[in-house]
Enzyme design. Structure first.
Site, PDB file in Angstrom:
ATOM      1  N   ARG A 245      33.610  40.254  39.033  1.00  0.00           N
ATOM      2  CA  ARG A 245      33.294  41.548  38.415  1.00  0.00           C
ATOM      3  C   ARG A 245      32.771  41.380  36.991  1.00  0.00           C
ATOM      4  NH1 ARG A 245      33.467  41.646  42.733  1.00  0.00           N
ATOM      5  NH2 ARG A 245      34.764  42.777  44.206  1.00  0.00           N
TER       6      ARG A 245
ATOM      7  N   SER B 109      37.978  51.881  41.072  1.00  0.00           N
ATOM      8  CA  SER B 109      39.160  51.145  40.614  1.00  0.00           C
ATOM      9  C   SER B 109      39.132  51.098  39.090  1.00  0.00           C
ATOM     10  CB  SER B 109      39.169  49.725  41.189  1.00  0.00           C
ATOM     11  OG  SER B 109      39.286  49.763  42.595  1.00  0.00           O
TER      12      SER B 109
ATOM     13  N   GLU C 168      38.261  48.428  34.223  1.00  0.00           N
ATOM     14  CA  GLU C 168      37.023  47.957  34.845  1.00  0.00           C
ATOM     15  C   GLU C 168      35.806  48.754  34.393  1.00  0.00           C
ATOM     16  OE1 GLU C 168      35.495  47.507  39.397  1.00  0.00           O
ATOM     17  OE2 GLU C 168      37.339  46.475  38.845  1.00  0.00           O
TER      18      GLU C 168
END
Length: 378
Positions: A166, A250, A370
C-alpha cells in the site's frame, strides 16, 4: 484552464467531509491536466489532485489552495512483447472499476480480484492498490507522469515507483511527504489473454475468498461477481443507500511488524508473511572455498497483522460510536470509519484517535491511517 466555482469537498469524497477549497480546476484531457499543474506550480499555490475521492480525508476548514480534479478517461489497447498477453494504456482519471469490468469483458486477467475498489486508475499505483492477494504491481508496466520539480512529462517503469504494501514513492504518508512529487497521467498494464474459459486461481488468499477447492479454471466474470458480492457484504462497495459505504474504505492499514513483535501478540491474531519464506542460498566462489560452509545468518522477517482483529479485540465492536457523534465504525467491517450523515471531519478524527488509543493501550501498536489526510491531524 477550465476553472470552476469550487464545490464542497464533502460532495466529492466518499467520506463526505470537507469544505470548498479556495480554487478548483477541472481537467478533462491530459493537456488540460498538464497545463493546470504547471500553472499552479508556477504560481507557488498549495495544491492537490482529486480523482474519485475514495482515499481522502479532508478537514472542516477550507483548503487554502487549488484542487485539480482529474477527469480524463480512455483505454487504449497495445501489443505486448509477451505471447498471450495484451497491454492497456489507461488515462489517470478513468474509473478503476470500469477498467476492471472492461478487462473481464475482454477476457484479460490480472486485476479481476480488485473489482469494486473505488477511485481512479491514476491513484492505483500511488498506494499499490490490492485486494485478496492481488496487487496492481503484478501487472503494472509503466506510468506516464509529470514531475513537479521540472514540469517535464516522462515515462517511468514500474520498478522506479518503489512499490510496496500500500505504498510507493508517490504516497503521501501521514506525518510525512512523498519521496517523489509527481502526478500520474496514464497507466500501462500487461494482462493475460484467457478469454471466456478463465484461468486457475493460484493465490491462497483469493482462493479462500472465493471458497475454491478444485483446480479447474474459473471464468473471470464469475470471479468478479463473487468479489463484488463479498465487498458489498462488508460495506466496501459504494452504495448511496448504505451508510456503511460512506467511508474512505479501510481507514487503518494492516500493521507491518517484526516477527519478534508479532510473537508478543495473541497467537489467534491473524498474520501473514510480507515476503516469501525462501531458503537462503549461500554462494562461495570455488577459488575461495576451503571446505567450510558458514552457518546461515538469521534474517528478521516482517509480518503483516490484521488491524481489524486488533481493533475488535481492543473492545471496539462494529457499529461503535462515541456519544453524540455522527461518525461510527462500520456495522459490517471494523476497519472502516463511516459518516452516518452530516458528520464533521473532527468527529471522524476523534473516533480515529480513540481507536488508535485503545489499540495502543492493549497491544502497544499505533495503527497508521491509510487515507491521505488534508487539513486533519490525528
Amino acid at each position: 484552464m477550465p476553472e470552476i466555482e469550487p464545490l464542497p469537498l464533502a460532495s466529492l469524497t466518499t467520506l463526505q467531509t470537507g469544505a470548498a477549497p479556495t480554487r478548483m480546476i477541472d481537467a478533462h484531457t491530459t493537456v488540460e491536466l498538464v497545463d493546470a499543474l504547471r500553472g499552479v506550480w508556477a504560481d507557488g499555490d498549495e495544491w492537490f489532485v482529486l480523482g474519485g475521492g475514495s482515499n481522502l480525508f479532508v478537514g472542516d476548514e477550507p483548503f487554502e489552495g487549488t484542487v485539480i480534479r482529474v477527469l480524463t478517461s480512455g483505454i487504449e489497447k497495445l501489443p505486448s512483447p509477451h505471447e498471450g498477453r495484451t497491454r492497456l494504456r489507461v488515462q489517470a482519471g478513468h474509473n478503476w472499476d470500469d477498467l476492471v469490468a472492461f478487462t473481464v469483458a475482454e477476457g484479460l486477467a490480472g486485476v479481476e480480484a480488485m473489482s469494486g475498489i473505488p477511485g481512479t486508475v491514476g491513484a492505483a499505483p500511488v498506494q499499490n492498490v490490492g485486494a485478496y492477494g492481488q496487487e496492481i504491481q503484478e501487472t503494472l508496466v509503466e506510468v506516464e507522469w509529470i514531475d513537479e520539480a521540472t514540469g517535464d512529462v516522462t515515462v517511468a517503469a514500474a520498478s522506479e515507483l518503489g512499490l510496496g504494501f500500500r505504498t510507493s514513492v508517490l504516497k503521501h504518508h501521514y506525518g510525512d511527504v512523498p519521496q517523489r512529487r509527481a502526478v500520474i497521467l496514464s497507466v500501462t498494464l500487461d494482462l493475460a489473454e484467457v478469454g471466456d474459459a478463465g484461468r486457475q486461481v493460484q493465490g491462497a488468499q483469493l482462493r479462500r475468498a472465493l471458497q475454491l477447492e478444485g483446480d479447474d479454471p474459473v471464468p473471470l466474470a464469475w470471479v468478479r461477481d463473487q468479489i463484488l458480492a463479498t465487498r458489498a457484504a462488508k460495506g466496501m462497495l459504494l452504495n448511496p443507500a448504505d451508510a456503511d459505504t460512506r467511508s474512505a474504505g479501510s481507514f487503518f492499514q494492516n500493521a507491518i511488524v517484526s516477527e519478534a513483535f508479532a510473537r508478543t501478540l495473541p497467537p489467534e491474531c491473524p498474520r501473514w508473511p510480507v515476503t516469501p519464506d525462501l531458503d537462503a542460498v549461500t554462494v562461495i566462489p570455488l577459488e575461495r572455498f576451503d571446505g567450510y560452509v558458514p552457518a546461515p545468518v538469521p534474517v528478521q522477517k516482517d509480518v503483516k497483522v490484521s488491524a481489524a482483529w486488533l481493533i475488535e479485540q481492543a473492545g471496539i465492536r462494529k457499529g461503535f460510536a462515541l456519544p453524540r457523534s455522527r461518525a461510527s465504525i462500520s456495522t459490517k467491517h471494523a476497519l472502516a470509519l463511516t459518516n452516518r450523515g452530516g458528520a464533521t471531519a473532527e468527529e471522524v478524527a476523534e473516533l480515529a484517535r480513540f481507536v488508535q488509543g485503545r489499540v495502543q493501550a492493549e497491544f502497544g501498536l499505533v495503527l497508521q491511517p491509510e487515507p491521505v489526510l488534508v487539513g486533519v491531524n490525528l
